[in-house]
Motif scaffolding. Sequence first.
Motif, mmCIF file in Angstrom:
data_model
loop_
_atom_site.group_PDB
_atom_site.id
_atom_site.type_symbol
_atom_site.label_atom_id
_atom_site.label_comp_id
_atom_site.label_asym_id
_atom_site.label_seq_id
_atom_site.Cartn_x
_atom_site.Cartn_y
_atom_site.Cartn_z
ATOM 1 N N ARG A 130 106.916 43.765 -12.135
ATOM 2 C CA ARG A 130 105.568 44.281 -12.407
ATOM 3 C C ARG A 130 104.755 43.256 -13.189
ATOM 4 O O ARG A 130 105.293 42.488 -14.005
ATOM 5 C CB ARG A 130 105.632 45.584 -13.204
ATOM 6 N N ALA A 131 103.446 43.240 -12.940
ATOM 7 C CA ALA A 131 102.511 42.389 -13.682
ATOM 8 C C ALA A 131 101.360 43.258 -14.172
ATOM 9 O O ALA A 131 100.703 43.941 -13.378
ATOM 10 C CB ALA A 131 101.986 41.253 -12.812
ATOM 11 N N ARG A 132 101.107 43.234 -15.487
ATOM 12 C CA ARG A 132 100.043 44.056 -16.082
ATOM 13 C C ARG A 132 98.814 43.189 -16.319
ATOM 14 O O ARG A 132 98.805 42.319 -17.179
ATOM 15 C CB ARG A 132 100.525 44.678 -17.392
ATOM 16 N N VAL A 133 97.776 43.408 -15.528
ATOM 17 C CA VAL A 133 96.524 42.652 -15.624
ATOM 18 C C VAL A 133 95.533 43.471 -16.450
ATOM 19 O O VAL A 133 95.264 44.627 -16.135
ATOM 20 C CB VAL A 133 95.943 42.353 -14.230
ATOM 21 N N GLU A 134 94.990 42.856 -17.513
ATOM 22 C CA GLU A 134 94.111 43.581 -18.439
ATOM 23 C C GLU A 134 92.824 42.803 -18.679
ATOM 24 O O GLU A 134 92.837 41.584 -18.845
ATOM 25 C CB GLU A 134 94.839 43.804 -19.768
ATOM 26 N N CYS A 135 91.713 43.533 -18.696
ATOM 27 C CA CYS A 135 90.398 42.970 -19.023
ATOM 28 C C CYS A 135 89.919 43.617 -20.328
ATOM 29 O O CYS A 135 89.832 44.849 -20.418
ATOM 30 C CB CYS A 135 89.404 43.236 -17.894
ATOM 31 N N VAL A 136 89.613 42.785 -21.332
ATOM 32 C CA VAL A 136 89.172 43.268 -22.645
ATOM 33 C C VAL A 136 87.732 42.807 -22.876
ATOM 34 O O VAL A 136 87.442 41.608 -22.812
ATOM 35 C CB VAL A 136 90.075 42.745 -23.774
ATOM 36 N N ALA A 137 86.839 43.744 -23.152
ATOM 37 C CA ALA A 137 85.432 43.432 -23.436
ATOM 38 C C ALA A 137 85.140 43.726 -24.900
ATOM 39 O O ALA A 137 85.591 44.735 -25.447
ATOM 40 C CB ALA A 137 84.507 44.254 -22.544
ATOM 41 N N SER A 138 84.372 42.832 -25.560
ATOM 42 C CA SER A 138 84.077 43.017 -26.985
ATOM 43 C C SER A 138 82.694 42.487 -27.318
ATOM 44 O O SER A 138 82.203 41.548 -26.687
ATOM 45 C CB SER A 138 85.130 42.310 -27.853
ATOM 46 N N VAL A 139 82.079 43.111 -28.337
ATOM 47 C CA VAL A 139 80.808 42.660 -28.900
ATOM 48 C C VAL A 139 80.964 42.699 -30.414
ATOM 49 O O VAL A 139 81.065 43.784 -31.004
ATOM 50 C CB VAL A 139 79.616 43.534 -28.471
ATOM 51 N N PHE A 140 81.016 41.513 -31.048
ATOM 52 C CA PHE A 140 81.322 41.409 -32.474
ATOM 53 C C PHE A 140 82.572 42.237 -32.763
ATOM 54 O O PHE A 140 83.525 42.221 -31.994
ATOM 55 C CB PHE A 140 80.128 41.844 -33.318
ATOM 56 N N ASN A 141 82.565 42.969 -33.880
ATOM 57 C CA ASN A 141 83.712 43.837 -34.191
ATOM 58 C C ASN A 141 83.347 45.317 -34.027
ATOM 59 O O ASN A 141 84.051 46.191 -34.519
ATOM 60 C CB ASN A 141 84.189 43.581 -35.634
ATOM 61 N N LEU A 142 82.252 45.586 -33.306
ATOM 62 C CA LEU A 142 81.753 46.955 -33.182
ATOM 63 C C LEU A 142 82.060 47.589 -31.832
ATOM 64 O O LEU A 142 81.934 48.804 -31.674
ATOM 65 C CB LEU A 142 80.239 46.976 -33.425
ATOM 66 N N TYR A 143 82.426 46.785 -30.846
ATOM 67 C CA TYR A 143 82.751 47.328 -29.525
ATOM 68 C C TYR A 143 83.939 46.559 -28.968
ATOM 69 O O TYR A 143 83.928 45.326 -28.913
ATOM 70 C CB TYR A 143 81.556 47.188 -28.573
ATOM 71 N N LYS A 144 84.979 47.293 -28.584
ATOM 72 C CA LYS A 144 86.140 46.689 -27.942
ATOM 73 C C LYS A 144 86.783 47.725 -27.035
ATOM 74 O O LYS A 144 87.340 48.721 -27.497
ATOM 75 C CB LYS A 144 87.151 46.180 -28.974
#
Length: 301
Positions: free
Chosen positions: A237-251
């Motif tokens: 298995r391969a776990r593909v992840e996309c992480v989006a962030s804006v400063f430290n207020l949105y993740k």
Amino acid sequence: MFRSDTGMGMCLKGGFCDRKTMLLQLFFLMVFMNGFTHALKDVRVTIPQAARIMDTVSLQCRYDLEGEPLYTVKWYKGTKEFFRFIPKELPNTQVFPLPGIDVDLSKSNANEVVLRHVQPEVTGKYKCEVSSDAPNFYTLTVSGSLYIIDTPDEDPTMWVETDFPEIGYSIRGNCSTPPSYPTANITWLINGKKINESSSFHHQDPNAISSFSKRQPLITTSLLETEIDGETFQGGRARVECVASVFNLYKRSVERVLEEERPRPRPSSVLGTRDSASAIPVANLKLYVVLVVFIIFVKLR
């Protein structure tokens, strides 16, 4: 043999008076600067890097007067003063109106200014200016920046190609964030390990009303293409992840699990072994011989 060139006393010839005067002046200057350095020091500000629209923000200013009385604390946005604290006056706080800035006087004092319901105009550079009282009136200023941002409420969306997920091929995909200002950052991970994106770009939401504002929220789209190697699949298995962030207020993140494609072994029960395959014609031959002998026996009777 003596002369008086400075009016400060008798001096020897050869410029000794000038050198002596310069040394005295330097001594008094050092004493003065030493007193200045230690009278007001350690001025520092604590300003959040970013805040959401309509948040409450605390701007803090700490300092060490070393026994000197406080004369005033002033806060500036850019070059414009918006808050002043003077302990000797009543009331001891003053507010000067600026667009988007709403000072909560009930919570503001010599060390803190509280801003309510912050608006986009609050973004900028802030300075705290501290002055000690008479007789020295020493002043020090420290600054910091604050950004008011538009954060999205939704998760990013991701698409990953699932054809041929095996060694020798590539994992291809894209990830897009909801509109935000400033634009969001995207990080790709495979099995928790960071993978460099192929490219990224920003664009407007096609469903949004067009605007010429500099604060126009934009969508960030990132493209991924990485070759599959022996370490890509762990336990198949391969776990593909996309992480989006804006400063430290949105993740926010979204992930997809890929299953490794392997050639399936053909069951022996279907095709049989080489021995069993070769045994089939032999069995048929025996049956044929028995049948021929039976026919001959019948005819002879």
